[in-house]
Design an enzyme around this catalytic site. Structure first.
Site, PDB file in Angstrom:
ATOM      1  N   LYS A 115      -5.176   2.211   0.564  1.00  0.00           N
ATOM      2  CA  LYS A 115      -6.375   3.013   0.731  1.00  0.00           C
ATOM      3  C   LYS A 115      -6.025   4.418   0.307  1.00  0.00           C
ATOM      4  O   LYS A 115      -4.965   4.932   0.625  1.00  0.00           O
ATOM      5  CB  LYS A 115      -6.798   3.011   2.195  1.00  0.00           C
ATOM      6  CG  LYS A 115      -7.150   1.627   2.656  1.00  0.00           C
ATOM      7  CD  LYS A 115      -7.447   1.587   4.144  1.00  0.00           C
ATOM      8  CE  LYS A 115      -7.673   0.165   4.578  1.00  0.00           C
ATOM      9  NZ  LYS A 115      -6.578  -0.404   5.351  1.00  0.00           N
ATOM     10  N   MET A 138      -2.184   8.873  12.604  1.00  0.00           N
ATOM     11  CA  MET A 138      -3.458   9.114  11.910  1.00  0.00           C
ATOM     12  C   MET A 138      -4.291  10.201  12.582  1.00  0.00           C
ATOM     13  O   MET A 138      -5.510  10.106  12.623  1.00  0.00           O
ATOM     14  CB  MET A 138      -4.288   7.811  11.845  1.00  0.00           C
ATOM     15  CG  MET A 138      -3.553   6.677  11.172  1.00  0.00           C
ATOM     16  SD  MET A 138      -4.475   5.138  11.159  1.00  0.00           S
ATOM     17  CE  MET A 138      -4.176   4.507  12.798  1.00  0.00           C
ATOM     18  N   ASP A 181       0.836  -1.195   0.000  1.00  0.00           N
ATOM     19  CA  ASP A 181       0.000   0.000   0.000  1.00  0.00           C
ATOM     20  C   ASP A 181       0.873   1.248   0.000  1.00  0.00           C
ATOM     21  O   ASP A 181       2.085   1.175  -0.148  1.00  0.00           O
ATOM     22  CB  ASP A 181      -1.008  -0.033   1.153  1.00  0.00           C
ATOM     23  CG  ASP A 181      -0.317  -0.241   2.474  1.00  0.00           C
ATOM     24  OD1 ASP A 181       0.740   0.374   2.681  1.00  0.00           O
ATOM     25  OD2 ASP A 181      -0.830  -1.028   3.294  1.00  0.00           O
TER      26      ASP A 181
HETATM   27  N1  SAH Z   1       2.064   0.391  10.929  1.00  0.00           N
HETATM   28  C1  SAH Z   1       2.442   1.763  10.748  1.00  0.00           C
HETATM   29  C2  SAH Z   1       1.325   2.697  11.120  1.00  0.00           C
HETATM   30  C3  SAH Z   1       0.113   2.554  10.255  1.00  0.00           C
HETATM   31  S1  SAH Z   1      -1.078   3.760  10.602  1.00  0.00           S
HETATM   32  C4  SAH Z   1       3.688   2.056  11.560  1.00  0.00           C
HETATM   33  O1  SAH Z   1       4.106   1.250  12.384  1.00  0.00           O
HETATM   34  O2  SAH Z   1       4.294   3.092  11.309  1.00  0.00           O
HETATM   35  C5  SAH Z   1      -0.698   5.003   9.420  1.00  0.00           C
HETATM   36  C6  SAH Z   1      -0.173   6.230  10.097  1.00  0.00           C
HETATM   37  O3  SAH Z   1       1.198   6.062  10.404  1.00  0.00           O
HETATM   38  C7  SAH Z   1      -0.212   7.486   9.281  1.00  0.00           C
HETATM   39  O4  SAH Z   1      -1.471   8.073   9.296  1.00  0.00           O
HETATM   40  C8  SAH Z   1       0.793   8.333   9.998  1.00  0.00           C
HETATM   41  O5  SAH Z   1       0.281   8.849  11.194  1.00  0.00           O
HETATM   42  C9  SAH Z   1       1.823   7.303  10.380  1.00  0.00           C
HETATM   43  N2  SAH Z   1       2.951   7.233   9.425  1.00  0.00           N
HETATM   44  C10 SAH Z   1       3.404   6.141   8.808  1.00  0.00           C
HETATM   45  N3  SAH Z   1       4.498   6.432   8.070  1.00  0.00           N
HETATM   46  C11 SAH Z   1       4.721   7.744   8.233  1.00  0.00           C
HETATM   47  C12 SAH Z   1       5.715   8.644   7.754  1.00  0.00           C
HETATM   48  N4  SAH Z   1       6.691   8.259   6.931  1.00  0.00           N
HETATM   49  N5  SAH Z   1       5.663   9.930   8.154  1.00  0.00           N
HETATM   50  C13 SAH Z   1       4.691  10.353   8.978  1.00  0.00           C
HETATM   51  N6  SAH Z   1       3.732   9.555   9.446  1.00  0.00           N
HETATM   52  C14 SAH Z   1       3.755   8.260   9.101  1.00  0.00           C
END
Ligand code: SAH
Length: 515
Positions: free
Chosen positions: A58, A173, A36
């Site tokens: 998504k 998020m 994704d």
């Molecule tokens: N499993 C992921 C999180 C999934 S939820 C993890 O462990 O990072 C998705 C959220 O992760 C996004 O809405 C944002 O808040 C955050 N996120 C993921 N990658 C990001 C990035 N490179 N920079 C900023 N926020 C990020």
């Protein structure tokens, strides 16, 4: 049919080097990659080119594929006997719905592994200079979802408890709910002046950070038009950023640089871009290989077979050295048969490649261009001598011609040929259109013409126009001329015609602009 297997892999927060070794291994051996938006495009290039890539991301306004469908897809692919990697941003267990995916796999008897990743909750603040814990400032941290609607947030998050946790609060998020989050935290007792940071697209070229306090952050987010995805950090640790911010200080920070040279040769350039804080984006448009035609093979064999007759061996590139040795091996020729010859290596990298094989160059012209080479060699070479020039099929004619003028017999051999690489990249065109590629590097004329052809092959009607507004950096004047002739606006030419020079000139350019 044999049962496949599913690896639920954490891709890390974006920087493709922040995947684990285990994750990378799974990726390399997979038949099928289900990914994704949060999994960086460059990681997909680490999978086998023949692998199947399925986007299930998504989009903010619509769901491309429902979670249940994704779960089902993973099962079906495995039942077809495929080795599947489900690549997820960050860590798969942190708001990654890995539980649901694993559960259905288990029910269907599909073997799976969960490969943890570096979660954005920790890595993204770290790239903004914010440690989530600190000996004096925060002895714990909580990772909280901010995604749900306020009513649901109220039900699932106990604001009184969250607020009064001792340490740092990290919201994922949560950008669109920032006002509500800040309000709740103040309501339950965090001081309004508590520092807050939002870090968008952390670890990528797009990384941006906005700081404020619980009382003014909503306003600032609105004023800046700050968009997701971002990690929100609340707590005293945010102030650390003032002294600890690091990647933003590097000269190529925020710059995604297209690297067009052959993959086998690209690492020196990509490593350097990376060192300087840029984001290399590999799209090899050429590759080198042994010549295949009978005539070409015979010519090289004959020339190398006359090893004892040369007074000089002139090597002009690392590739030249590597392929020269491959031929020696192929023809069963010991390097000592060149006992009469002195060796000249153009440029320090070529000399290093020779030294790695136990040969110290006798002459080491500094400049790459044939003119500089001739100056240095002129004093050394004598009329009537014989020189072997193992080089690529695209080498320029100047050098042998000039040698001949001085009465030196130049025996040129094409020890390798340069061909177009058939690189596929489902993202590149769109990234160029949306300005996500900030600079392009050309290390030879053939990289220029082949990039334009490759872009056309990918569907671009006017490839040169697509590179408008992108910084074009060339390794030397000849490459620059080819670029100009092909309608590109060259913005930087390396002074020293080396990879170091190329990266230096790119750094200078970005700094002048104040990027
Ligand atoms: N499993 C992921 C999180 C999934 S939820 C993890 O462990 O990072 C998705 C959220 O992760 C996004 O809405 C944002 O808040 C955050 N996120 C993921 N990658 C990001 C990035 N490179 N920079 C900023 N926020 C990020």
């Amino acid at each position: 049919m044999a049962m496949g297997k599913v690896y639920l892999v954490g891709a890390g927060p974006g920087d493709p080097k922040l995947i684990t070794l285990r994750g990378l291994e799974a990726l390399k051996r997979s038949d099928c990659v289900v990914y994704d938006r949060l999994a960086g495009p460059q990681l997909l290039n680490r999978a086998r080119p023949s692998a199947e890539f399925i986007y299930v991301g998504k989009l903010p306004d619509r769901h491309t594929m429902k979670q249940e469908e994704i779960n089902r897809l993973l099962v079906d692919l495995a039942l077809q006997g495929k080795t599947v990697v489900r690549l997820k941003g960050g860590d798969p267990t942190v708001f990654g719905r890995v539980g649901e995916e694993a559960e259905l796999l288990r029910k269907n008897g599909v073997p799976y592994e969960i490969v943890p990743g570096i979660t954005s909750a920790i890595a993204v603040p770290a790239y903004a200079g914010i440690p989530v814990t600190h000996r004096d400032l925060a002895s714990s941290f909580s990772v909280i979802t901010g995604h749900e609607s306020p009513d649901k947030l109220d039900r699932s998050i106990q604001w009184d408890k969250v607020t009064n946790a001792t340490g740092t609060l990290v919201f994922l998020m949560g950008v669109s709910k920032i006002g509500y989050i800040a309000e709740q935290l103040v309501k339950y007792g965090r001081p309004p002046e508590t520092p807050v940071a939002l870090v968008r697209w952390g670890t990528r070229a797009e990384q941006r950070t906005l700081t404020g306090t619980l009382s003014d952050i909503e306003e600032k987010v609105k004023a800046a038009g700050f968009e997701p995805p971002a990690v929100i950090v609340v707590g005293e640790v945010v102030r650390q950023r003032e002294t600890l911010a690091w990647i933003e200080k590097k000269p190529l920070f925020g710059t995604r640089v297209l690297v067009t040279r052959a993959r086998s040769q690209a690492s020196e350039l990509t490593d350097k871009i990376d060192d300087f804080g840029g984001e290399p984006y590999e799209f090899p448009v050429i590759e080198t290989r042994m010549p295949e035609s009978d005539a070409a093979v015979q010519a090289v064999k004959d020339a190398i077979g006359a090893a004892e007759t040369y007074d000089w061996v002139l090597l002009t590139s690392v590739n030249g050295v590597e392929y020269f040795y491959r031929w020696l091996d192929l023809c069963g020729i010991d390097i000592r048969r060149f006992h009469r010859a002195r060796f000249a290596a153009v440029g320090p990298k070529t000399a290093e490649a020779l030294a790695a094989r136990g040969l110290r160059a006798d002459v080491l012209p500094e400049k790459f261009l044939a003119e500089g080479l001739l100056e240095t060699l002129a004093g050394e070479m004598k009329a009537g001598q014989r020189a072997l020039l193992p080089r690529g099929d695209l080498a320029r004619e100047t050098l042998p011609r000039e040698l001949e003028k001085r009465g030196v017999e130049a025996v040129e051999i094409d020890v390798y040929e340069t061909v177009q690489a058939d690189s596929q990249d489902p993202f590149l065109l769109e990234m160029l259109e949306t300005g996500e590629i900030h600079a392009v590097t050309f290390t030879s004329s053939s990289t220029v013409t082949n990039l334009l052809q490759a872009l056309r092959r990918l569907g671009a009607e006017n490839p040169a126009a697509l590179l408008d507004g992108v910084d074009i950096a060339c390794i030397g004047p000849i490459t620059a001329r080819t670029a100009e002739e092909n309608g590109l606006k060259v913005t930087a030419v390396a002074e020293s015609s080396t990879i170091d020079g190329l990266v230096d000139v790119l750094c200078k350019l970005r700094q002048q602009r104040g990027d």
